[in-house]
Design an enzyme around this catalytic site. Structure first.
Site, PDB file in Angstrom:
ATOM      1  N   HIS A  23       0.783  -1.213  -0.202  1.00 32.74           N
ATOM      2  CA  HIS A  23       0.042  -0.019  -0.065  1.00 32.74           C
ATOM      3  C   HIS A  23       0.924   1.321  -0.026  1.00 32.74           C
ATOM      4  CE1 HIS A  23      -4.303  -1.444   1.227  1.00 32.74           C
ATOM      5  NE2 HIS A  23      -3.599  -2.311   0.570  1.00 32.74           N
ATOM      6  N   PRO A  24       0.647   2.226  -0.801  1.00 29.14           N
ATOM      7  CA  PRO A  24       1.301   3.450  -0.832  1.00 29.14           C
ATOM      8  C   PRO A  24       1.076   4.181   0.002  1.00 29.14           C
ATOM      9  CG  PRO A  24      -0.559   3.234  -2.557  1.00 29.14           C
ATOM     10  CD  PRO A  24      -0.506   1.988  -1.921  1.00 29.14           C
ATOM     11  N   CYS A  25       0.006   4.372   0.739  1.00 31.68           N
ATOM     12  CA  CYS A  25       0.031   5.352   1.932  1.00 31.68           C
ATOM     13  C   CYS A  25       0.995   5.196   2.948  1.00 31.68           C
ATOM     14  CB  CYS A  25      -1.623   5.396   2.458  1.00 31.68           C
ATOM     15  SG  CYS A  25      -2.390   3.908   2.515  1.00 31.68           S
ATOM     16  N   ARG A  26       1.484   3.814   2.952  1.00 29.83           N
ATOM     17  CA  ARG A  26       2.696   3.707   3.873  1.00 29.83           C
ATOM     18  C   ARG A  26       3.930   4.054   3.450  1.00 29.83           C
ATOM     19  NH1 ARG A  26       2.076  -0.775   8.670  1.00 29.83           N
ATOM     20  NH2 ARG A  26       0.011   0.411   9.616  1.00 29.83           N
ATOM     21  N   THR A  27       4.114   4.304   2.172  1.00 28.20           N
ATOM     22  CA  THR A  27       5.313   4.637   1.446  1.00 28.20           C
ATOM     23  C   THR A  27       6.079   5.691   2.249  1.00 28.20           C
ATOM     24  OG1 THR A  27       4.860   3.698  -0.611  1.00 28.20           O
ATOM     25  CG2 THR A  27       6.506   5.402  -0.627  1.00 28.20           C
TER      26      THR A  27
END
Lengths: 275, 262
Positions: B199-203
């Protein structure tokens, strides 16, 4: 003149009469009767078909039953797309009820996501909402909410509770008074004929001069083949929630009033019926 | 760990929260020192540039990455396939034969599983898994996103549970805090097929721990290399050290265009 809030209710309570039939090659102990159900346009197949599953499992042996999946005229139906989108995209100009075939074997791994529990649907739903807010508000509104607010969005959808859902969702539809709309509009455009599942791009609801961008502006920018050429005949329809909004409609208004509960505008481009 | 006291009186036990949430008393809010939303965002043009440099270096060292373009919209993604051997523990009486020619079918970069414990009464067999990694650009989050799929040689795809189980031991704690926020199955936005996604929101969480200042001060580095070398290992993808030598060219026109956008 209809109040804008009525539109929210009309969208939420839209239903599609559906007839579920068991796939003929499934092995049953007695004949399987079709099952009729009114499907909520704004929900997801695997969230609202527990009764369908129970109905068909009654006539099948336990060992013949694995993960349920649905198909329409040979096309596996993506449960992670809202039901209304699936109908508009695949069956909108056909006779009702919508005829869906139910399978319990040979899950199409290359086409469909697995859905072993409601947790999967919740995770998918919340991921869409978060992405929509990343576009609208740089994630500020969704991140400021408490976990129970996120849960309320999901419970509102799961239990078909309009008021419960919108008590929280209205915050996701607000914007700072100094702006005239969201930062970018969360939308996806679908065409059954393309290999690519959907088109999604950054698109601002307000032009640099302050004018409101319309649905027509969006299509011209992102999917020009869908907009009528000056001389030609309009070969396609642009459909949202089973209707064709006027191309002059401001996209900001559409985003606030005709998004699905995941906060995305899911737009279908389909062939115009010739009769 | 206990929840913060922000007026919530939960009746049921709440799921475990990540440490970021605990710091901010149950509200998921990034502290302002990390906030700079622009700070770790990557503009699409620059994404493509960094991918180009990345592929160039990959070709030089035979690391197997290639760029694939979608003909409809002109966007594209990085792609790499590799095979990985994994040890699997099975009970003595269910011992399976391993295929004799597995070694011959493996490609150059085969990584061995770190899990080699000897359990009494159990023998280990090696399984070969084919991993396919794609790096796409997310315009919504303005970061690259890692998609991947994995299957055994007979074609059977790995399940989500098997994927979660194969996440590197160092990252298991973080995964357990929120597996549904971390790795799930999603539709590949260009191919339309099921893939697993980090998931990109954790990037931004990951990247912020790697960079010592805002992205503005790190422009001379290749974002893809920094990002992939941080998140890749979580899902079994390693980036050889020689990539550290790659430095993007300074492109003044893209820089000023970016400033105008922000």
């Amino acid at each position: 003149m209809t109040d804008d809030k009525d539109v929210l209710r009309d969208v939420w309570f839209g239903r599609i009469p559906t007839c579920f039939t068991l796939y003929q090659d499934e092995i049953t102990e007695r004949e399987a009767e079709p099952y009729y159900l009114l499907l909520p346009r704004i929900s997801y197949l695997t969230l609202v078909t527990d009764k369908v599953k129970k109905h068909f499992q009654k006539v099948m042996r336990q060992e013949e039953v694995s993960e349920i999946w649905f198909e329409y005229e040979g096309t596996p139906l993506k449960w992670h797309y809202p039901i209304g989108l699936l109908f508009d995209l695949h069956a909108s100009n056909t006779a009702l009820p919508w005829s869906i075939t139910v399978h319990f074997k040979n899950f199409p791994e290359k086409d469909l996501l697995h859905c072993h529990s409601k947790d999967v649907i919740e995770a998918h739903f919340m991921a869409c909402i978060k992405e929509a807010d990343a576009l609208k508000h740089k994630s500020q509104v969704i991140n400021e909410m408490q976990k129970k607010d996120h849960k309320q969005l999901w419970m509102g959808l799961q239990n078909d509770k309009f008021e419960q859902f919108w008590a929280i969702n209205r915050k996701l539809m607000e914007y700072p008074p100094e702006d005239n709309g969201f930062r970018y509009i969360p939308f996806r455009i679908y065409q059954a004929t393309t290999e690519r599942p959907f088109i999604q791009k950054l698109f601002r609801p307000i032009a640099s001069g302050g004018q409101l961008h319309t649905l027509g502006d969006l299509l011209k920018d992102v999917c020009p083949s869908a907009v009528t050429p000056e001389d030609g005949e309009q070969k396609t329809q642009v459909m949202i929630h089973g209707i064709e909004p006027m191309l002059e409609t401001p996209i900001q208004w559409l985003s606030e009033h005709m998004s699905y509960p995941d906060n995305f505008l899911h737009i279908s481009i389909i062939p115009r019926p010739t009769d | 760990m206990l929840e913060g006291t922000s007026g919530d009186h939960p009746v049921q036990p709440q799921p475990r929260q990540g440490h970021l949430e605990q710091m901010t008393q149950g509200r998921v809010q990034i502290p302002s020192s990390m906030a700079g939303e622009e700070d770790f965002f990557l503009e699409e043009k620059r994404f493509k540039q960094h991918c180009e440099e990345f592929v160039k270096h990959s070709q030089q060292i035979g690391d197997g990455w290639e760029w694939r373009t979608n003909k409809d919209l002109g966007d594209g993604y990085l792609s790499k396939t590799h095979f990985q051997v994994r040890n699997r523990h099975i009970a003595q009486d269910l011992r399976e034969k391993t295929s004799d020619n597995i070694e011959e079918t493996l490609l150059a970069h085969v990584e061995e599983s770190l899990d080699d414990s000897q359990v009494a009464g159990v023998c280990t067999t090696e399984e070969v898994i084919r991993y396919e990694y794609h790096v796409l650009y997310s315009s919504s989050y303005q970061v690259p996103v890692l998609y991947f799929r994995a299957c055994f040689l007979d074609g059977r795809p790995l399940t989500l549970e098997e994927i979660w189980g194969s996440v590197h031991a160092c990252y298991q704690d973080r995964l357990q805090e929120g597996p549904w926020d971390t790795i799930t199955q999603q539709e590949h936005p260009i191919l339309g097929q099921p893939f697993f996604v980090l998931h990109p929101c954790r990037t931004n969480e990951f990247i912020s721990t790697v960079l010592t200042g805002p992205w503005k001060h790190n422009r001379h580095k290749n974002y893809i290399i920094l990002w992939l070398s941080t998140v890749g290992p979580v899902v079994g993808l390693s980036v050889p050290l020689s990539y550290a030598k790659v430095a993007p060219e300074q492109n003044s026109s893209t820089d000023s265009a970016e400033r105008a956008l922000n």
